[in-house]
Scaffold this active site. Structure first.
Site, mmCIF file in Angstrom:
data_model
loop_
_atom_site.group_PDB
_atom_site.id
_atom_site.type_symbol
_atom_site.label_atom_id
_atom_site.label_comp_id
_atom_site.label_asym_id
_atom_site.label_seq_id
_atom_site.Cartn_x
_atom_site.Cartn_y
_atom_site.Cartn_z
ATOM 1 N N PRO A 59 -0.036 -1.113 -5.058
ATOM 2 C CA PRO A 59 1.197 -0.862 -4.685
ATOM 3 C C PRO A 59 1.317 0.820 -4.379
ATOM 4 O O PRO A 59 0.981 1.671 -5.081
ATOM 5 C CB PRO A 59 2.199 -0.928 -5.931
ATOM 6 C CG PRO A 59 1.272 -0.977 -7.036
ATOM 7 C CD PRO A 59 -0.241 -1.362 -6.617
ATOM 8 N N CYS A 90 3.920 3.543 -2.407
ATOM 9 C CA CYS A 90 5.391 3.909 -1.725
ATOM 10 C C CYS A 90 5.044 4.368 -0.155
ATOM 11 O O CYS A 90 4.119 5.047 0.211
ATOM 12 C CB CYS A 90 6.087 4.808 -2.106
ATOM 13 S SG CYS A 90 6.475 4.509 -3.914
ATOM 14 N N ALA A 92 6.614 0.067 -4.680
ATOM 15 C CA ALA A 92 7.506 0.097 -6.026
ATOM 16 C C ALA A 92 8.931 -0.324 -5.242
ATOM 17 O O ALA A 92 9.434 0.306 -4.351
ATOM 18 C CB ALA A 92 7.921 1.541 -6.518
ATOM 19 N N GLN A 119 6.107 -5.638 -6.502
ATOM 20 C CA GLN A 119 6.311 -4.617 -7.477
ATOM 21 C C GLN A 119 7.568 -4.220 -7.799
ATOM 22 O O GLN A 119 8.306 -3.685 -7.217
ATOM 23 C CB GLN A 119 5.159 -3.538 -7.393
ATOM 24 C CG GLN A 119 5.269 -2.490 -8.835
ATOM 25 C CD GLN A 119 4.710 -1.235 -8.649
ATOM 26 O OE1 GLN A 119 5.311 -0.307 -7.989
ATOM 27 N NE2 GLN A 119 3.521 -1.043 -9.433
ATOM 28 N N TYR A 170 8.117 6.612 -14.487
ATOM 29 C CA TYR A 170 9.575 5.624 -14.107
ATOM 30 C C TYR A 170 10.260 5.341 -15.470
ATOM 31 O O TYR A 170 9.703 5.386 -16.432
ATOM 32 C CB TYR A 170 9.168 4.922 -12.958
ATOM 33 C CG TYR A 170 8.568 5.654 -11.774
ATOM 34 C CD1 TYR A 170 9.313 6.762 -11.209
ATOM 35 C CD2 TYR A 170 7.446 5.294 -11.080
ATOM 36 C CE1 TYR A 170 8.831 7.506 -10.117
ATOM 37 C CE2 TYR A 170 6.949 5.783 -10.059
ATOM 38 C CZ TYR A 170 7.437 7.007 -9.670
ATOM 39 O OH TYR A 170 6.988 7.583 -8.504
ATOM 40 N N ARG A 202 2.208 -3.039 -14.502
ATOM 41 C CA ARG A 202 1.419 -1.699 -14.518
ATOM 42 C C ARG A 202 1.933 -0.765 -15.520
ATOM 43 O O ARG A 202 2.996 -0.597 -15.760
ATOM 44 C CB ARG A 202 1.604 -1.179 -13.175
ATOM 45 C CG ARG A 202 1.078 0.295 -12.907
ATOM 46 C CD ARG A 202 0.882 0.737 -11.354
ATOM 47 N NE ARG A 202 -0.478 0.161 -10.963
ATOM 48 C CZ ARG A 202 -0.996 0.663 -9.788
ATOM 49 N NH1 ARG A 202 -0.323 1.722 -9.252
ATOM 50 N NH2 ARG A 202 -2.052 -0.070 -9.421
ATOM 51 N N LEU A 257 -9.765 5.629 -7.181
ATOM 52 C CA LEU A 257 -11.029 6.222 -6.584
ATOM 53 C C LEU A 257 -11.909 5.219 -6.791
ATOM 54 O O LEU A 257 -13.134 5.584 -7.164
ATOM 55 C CB LEU A 257 -11.156 7.714 -7.229
ATOM 56 C CG LEU A 257 -10.207 8.617 -6.676
ATOM 57 C CD1 LEU A 257 -10.786 10.194 -7.275
ATOM 58 C CD2 LEU A 257 -9.872 8.687 -5.252
ATOM 59 N N GLY A 293 -6.109 1.856 -3.340
ATOM 60 C CA GLY A 293 -5.047 2.410 -2.304
ATOM 61 C C GLY A 293 -5.556 3.017 -1.393
ATOM 62 O O GLY A 293 -5.694 2.453 -0.386
ATOM 63 N N ARG A 294 -5.958 4.402 -1.457
ATOM 64 C CA ARG A 294 -6.103 4.995 -0.386
ATOM 65 C C ARG A 294 -7.295 4.543 0.559
ATOM 66 O O ARG A 294 -7.633 4.772 1.760
ATOM 67 C CB ARG A 294 -6.739 6.460 -0.980
ATOM 68 C CG ARG A 294 -5.384 7.349 -1.198
ATOM 69 C CD ARG A 294 -5.733 8.842 -2.080
ATOM 70 N NE ARG A 294 -6.160 8.293 -3.275
ATOM 71 C CZ ARG A 294 -6.111 9.412 -4.546
ATOM 72 N NH1 ARG A 294 -5.948 10.452 -4.138
ATOM 73 N NH2 ARG A 294 -6.302 8.719 -5.599
#
Length: 355
Positions: free
Chosen positions: A23, A25, A58, A100, A183, A231, A302, A324-325
């Site tokens: 997930p 943003c 999110a 999510q 959060y 998560r 990573l 992710g990345r």
């Protein structure tokens, strides 16, 4: 046989492989948190690219639970209708669509990362007063939150359940509860941010109470067939904060509440955290939670090379890897990883010439 490309079954849902889009943003929602064509293309492309599980950013359960005014939500029927084309496209290309569900707590009402101004968004620019365990802001630049009372906490629990029901109606095959990254749910979990003296704070059991009530309410809302993930920030990386040992205890309780997989991230509760960022730096957290709590886990952070991801699954450090990345840079990483690991890439017919 590649371990990374073996199916994973959670309740009645089977992932075709162990690769998930983490997930992330996008800060690109339309008015009132509605997803846009950006989300259709962003998430649909990762499904076409071969990820077994495609997770949204999110997605707020209440308007005041958004991180920024440009975050997505799922607090009304309008959101259900807006998400349906996204879930339909993701599922049509063989991936499992997952939402999510989140509440940003005292990190809400902030500017998008690329805006020239940072910190709290004022009411005049579409911001709002956030909420949190207490009236303390995350950092001085953020807005001062209102402390949630019992009624406000009950509203949050109900909002997670109602949004989970809407998620199923919108075509999501599973839901993830966001209890990480500083959060709202993590704010209640961490002793760094939860300074309450009532039944929602104090010892670890009191601080875990909100997250567990949300998990039980979401499980009841979606029924027995729909997988529920959570998560967590497995450690705060701060002395005196939430630890991986706390996460082992929480994971066991979440599993008892009906959660099927623990997605192990870290950090976010304190701006002073010293996070040892590096290749696969959070994998040992997922491995410890999996081993000691005896629950399935997801590893994130990573994870770059196919051989690295393969080893995480083959060595039993996690049951799923979340990228992710790397999937932002290359949405077709799963197909290319399959070829590299000797599995059969499942390119869609229009892309077969790329195989």
């Amino acid at each position: 046989m590649s371990s990374l490309f073996t199916p994973l079954t959670l309740r009645t849902v089977t992932l075709p492989n162990r690769i998930a889009l983490a997930p992330m943003c996008q800060y690109s929602a339309g008015p009132d948190g509605l997803p846009t064509d950006w989300h259709l293309v962003h998430l649909g492309t990762r499904a076409i690219g071969g990820a077994g599980l495609v997770m949204t950013e999110a997605t707020a359960v209440l308007p005041e639970g958004r991180i920024s005014p440009q975050d997505t939500g799922l607090w009304s029927g309008r959101h259900v209708d807006a998400w349906r084309p996204v879930t339909r496209l993701v599922a049509a290309h063989g991936a499992v669509p997952v939402v999510q569900l989140a509440h940003a707590g005292f990190k809400a009402s902030t500017y998008r990362p690329w805006e020239p101004r940072q910190g709290g968004v004022p009411d005049a620019e579409g911001g709002w007063t956030p909420v949190g365990p207490t009236g303390e802001p995350f950092v001085p630049e953020y807005r001062v939150p209102s402390a949630l009372d019992d009624t406000g906490i009950a509203d949050v629990v109900a909002a997670f359940a109602e949004s989970a029901t809407r998620a199923v109606a919108a075509g999501f095959a599973a839901v993830e509860i966001h209890a990480a990254h500083g959060y709202l749910l993590h704010e209640f979990l961490s002793p760094l941010t939860n300074h309450r003296a009532d039944g929602w704070g104090g010892d670890r059991a009191g601080r875990m109470r909100l997250t567990l009530e949300v998990a039980r309410s979401v499980r009841a809302a979606v029924g027995e067939d729909v997988p529920v993930l959570a998560r967590i920030s497995a450690t705060d990386w701060v002395p005196g904060g939430w630890t991986v040992e706390d996460s082992v205890a929480l994971a066991a309780e979440l599993a008892a509440a009906g959660v099927d997989l623990i997605d192990c991230s870290s950090g976010g509760a304190s701006p002073s955290a010293k996070v040892p960022v590096g290749r696969g730096y959070q994998v040992p957290l997922a491995a410890q939670v999996r081993r000691e709590a005896q629950v399935p886990t997801g590893a994130v952070g990573l994870i770059v090379e196919p051989e690295q991801a393969e080893a995480i699954i083959a060595d039993g450090e996690a049951d799923m890897v979340l990228l992710g990345r790397e999937l932002l840079r290359n949405p077709y990483w799963p197909h290319q990883a399959a070829a590299k690991l000797g599995a059969a890439p499942n390119w869609p017919d229009p892309y077969l010439r790329a195989a």
